[in-house]
Design a protein around this motif. Structure first.
Motif, short mmCIF file in Angstrom:
data_model
loop_
_atom_site.label_atom_id
_atom_site.label_comp_id
_atom_site.label_asym_id
_atom_site.label_seq_id
_atom_site.Cartn_x
_atom_site.Cartn_y
_atom_site.Cartn_z
N ARG A 196 -39.67 -60.14 79.27
CA ARG A 196 -39.95 -60.66 80.61
C ARG A 196 -38.95 -61.73 81.04
NH1 ARG A 196 -44.42 -63.40 79.64
NH2 ARG A 196 -45.79 -61.59 79.51
N ALA A 197 -38.34 -62.44 80.09
CA ALA A 197 -37.50 -63.60 80.41
C ALA A 197 -36.36 -63.30 81.37
CB ALA A 197 -36.97 -64.21 79.11
N PRO A 198 -35.57 -62.23 81.20
CA PRO A 198 -34.48 -61.98 82.17
C PRO A 198 -34.98 -61.79 83.59
CG PRO A 198 -34.15 -60.69 80.18
CD PRO A 198 -35.53 -61.26 80.08
N SER A 199 -36.10 -61.08 83.75
CA SER A 199 -36.66 -60.88 85.08
C SER A 199 -37.07 -62.20 85.71
CB SER A 199 -37.85 -59.93 85.00
OG SER A 199 -38.51 -59.84 86.24
N THR A 200 -37.69 -63.06 84.89
CA THR A 200 -38.14 -64.37 85.38
C THR A 200 -36.96 -65.21 85.86
OG1 THR A 200 -40.03 -64.34 83.86
CG2 THR A 200 -39.38 -66.47 84.76
N TYR A 201 -35.91 -65.28 85.05
CA TYR A 201 -34.75 -66.10 85.43
C TYR A 201 -33.97 -65.48 86.58
CZ TYR A 201 -35.07 -69.79 82.00
OH TYR A 201 -35.47 -70.90 81.30
N HIS A 225 -26.29 -63.22 85.32
CA HIS A 225 -26.37 -62.72 83.94
C HIS A 225 -27.77 -62.19 83.64
CE1 HIS A 225 -25.28 -62.16 79.85
NE2 HIS A 225 -26.02 -63.15 79.37
N ALA A 226 -28.80 -62.94 84.07
CA ALA A 226 -30.18 -62.51 83.84
C ALA A 226 -30.46 -61.19 84.56
CB ALA A 226 -31.14 -63.59 84.32
N GLU A 227 -29.92 -61.03 85.74
CA GLU A 227 -30.13 -59.78 86.49
C GLU A 227 -29.49 -58.59 85.80
OE1 GLU A 227 -29.62 -58.06 91.05
OE2 GLU A 227 -29.15 -60.15 90.59
N PRO A 286 -38.63 -73.48 80.23
CA PRO A 286 -39.47 -72.43 79.64
C PRO A 286 -38.79 -71.06 79.66
CG PRO A 286 -40.25 -73.01 81.85
CD PRO A 286 -39.17 -74.00 81.49
N GLY A 287 -38.81 -70.40 78.54
CA GLY A 287 -38.27 -69.04 78.47
C GLY A 287 -36.78 -68.97 78.24
N THR A 301 -31.70 -65.14 73.71
CA THR A 301 -31.90 -64.15 72.65
C THR A 301 -31.68 -62.75 73.20
OG1 THR A 301 -33.45 -65.57 71.45
CG2 THR A 301 -33.54 -63.21 70.99
N MET A 302 -32.30 -62.45 74.35
CA MET A 302 -32.11 -61.15 74.97
C MET A 302 -30.66 -60.95 75.40
SD MET A 302 -34.58 -59.10 74.81
CE MET A 302 -33.71 -57.89 75.80
#
Length: 299
Positions: free
Chosen positions: A147-152, A164-166, A103-104, A110-111
């Motif tokens: 929200r996706a980068p914060s979640t991952y 990378h997400a951070e 999920p996400g 994309t982000m």
């Protein structure tokens, strides 16, 4: 406007059908007039901005449409440092199954591509830009993408995905680098969704909306005394009655829109600016230039 255009990334969002693409193009045109190298980016392979830019044909404006599947392949090549290995892994059925089930992940890659476009030296190569403007999805989906980068980053605390997400999350939360522009119409539902989005963005990501653009606002053509005169004159001939009725109908519509505009200004924390309705079936180059100049003047 200078503060907004001095950022590296501006995300333009809002309820579907409010004119996000037009506002994103107008903002990009304003930045290009200031000598900035601008890339206008649309996500989910929307292919709306391309047609708008064909009418502008400005040297400082570039266009990218982000395909999530291609973004995944780019991310794999960057992480694995091998185009061949990335192609083998990315083409495997197991990888496709796992990424579809995560999920996400589509929002994250994309982000990631959007973040890369906002770097002066993109990690995937290609030219660098001074400003990336994103024609983001409608408000609810736009919030999920943000929200996706914060979640991952919170889930994958170690490893390349988490790191990378951070980095992406830190970038989009930095108000010096990333701005959020919300587009609305002067109607009840778009106003409600704009207020809800602003609150959710603050609660969930501790981010603020930089500005709200209320698009396609009808002008207030008549003063109260003039309206009374028109109402008193409705007993004239058939043609005169039709013209007066049309004028009064336009007045009531404008009055309703300006009432919603006042409600939005009371409820929102971000500054609210307006753009006029353009009475054309399709916006031409001159229309977009005029809206861009108006947006630059008001922001």
């Amino acid at each position: 406007m200078p503060a907004l255009l001095d950022k590296r990334l501006v995300l333009v969002t809002g309820k579907g059908g409010v004119g996000k693409t037009t506002v994103a193009a107008a903002l990009g045109l304003a930045a290009a007039r200031r000598g900035k190298r601008v890339v206008l980016c649309e996500v989910a392979d929307q292919q709306r901005l391309g047609g708008v830019l064909e009418r502008l044909s400005h040297d400082g404006l570039n266009h990218v449409s982000v395909d999530p599947e291609r973004a995944k392949q780019e991310w794999l090549r960057y992480q694995l440092k091998s185009r061949t290995l990335a192609g083998v892994l990315g083409g495997s059925g197991m990888f496709q199954y796992l990424t579809a089930a995560a999920p996400g992940l589509t929002e994250l890659v994309t982000m990631g591509k959007v973040w890369d476009l906002a770097q002066l030296q993109p990690r995937t190569g290609g030219p660098g830009y001074d400003l990336a403007i994103v024609d983001a999805p409608a408000a609810g989906h736009g919030l999920a993408m943000l929200r996706a980068p914060s979640t991952y980053a919170s889930i994958a605390r170690v490893g390349p995905v988490g790191r990378h997400a951070e980095r992406i999350d830190s970038f989009i939360r930095d108000p010096a680098k990333t701005g959020v522009l919300v587009v609305a119409l002067p109607e009840e539902m778009p106003v409600n969704e704009t207020v809800e989005f602003e609150g959710a963005l603050r609660r969930e990501l501790d981010m603020a909306v930089d500005a709200i653009v209320v698009n396609a606002v009808h002008p207030s053509r008549f003063k109260a005394a003039e309206v009374r005169l028109l109402e008193e004159a409705r007993d004239g001939g058939k043609l005169a009655r039709a013209a007066i009725q049309a004028a009064l109908s336009e007045h009531r519509r404008a009055r309703g829109e300006h009432s919603q505009l006042r409600r939005l200004r009371r409820a929102a924390r971000a500054p609210v600016v307006t753009l006029p309705r353009v009475f054309e079936p399709e916006l031409g180059r001159d229309d977009l230039e005029r809206l861009s100049a108006e947006l630059e003047r008001r922001l």
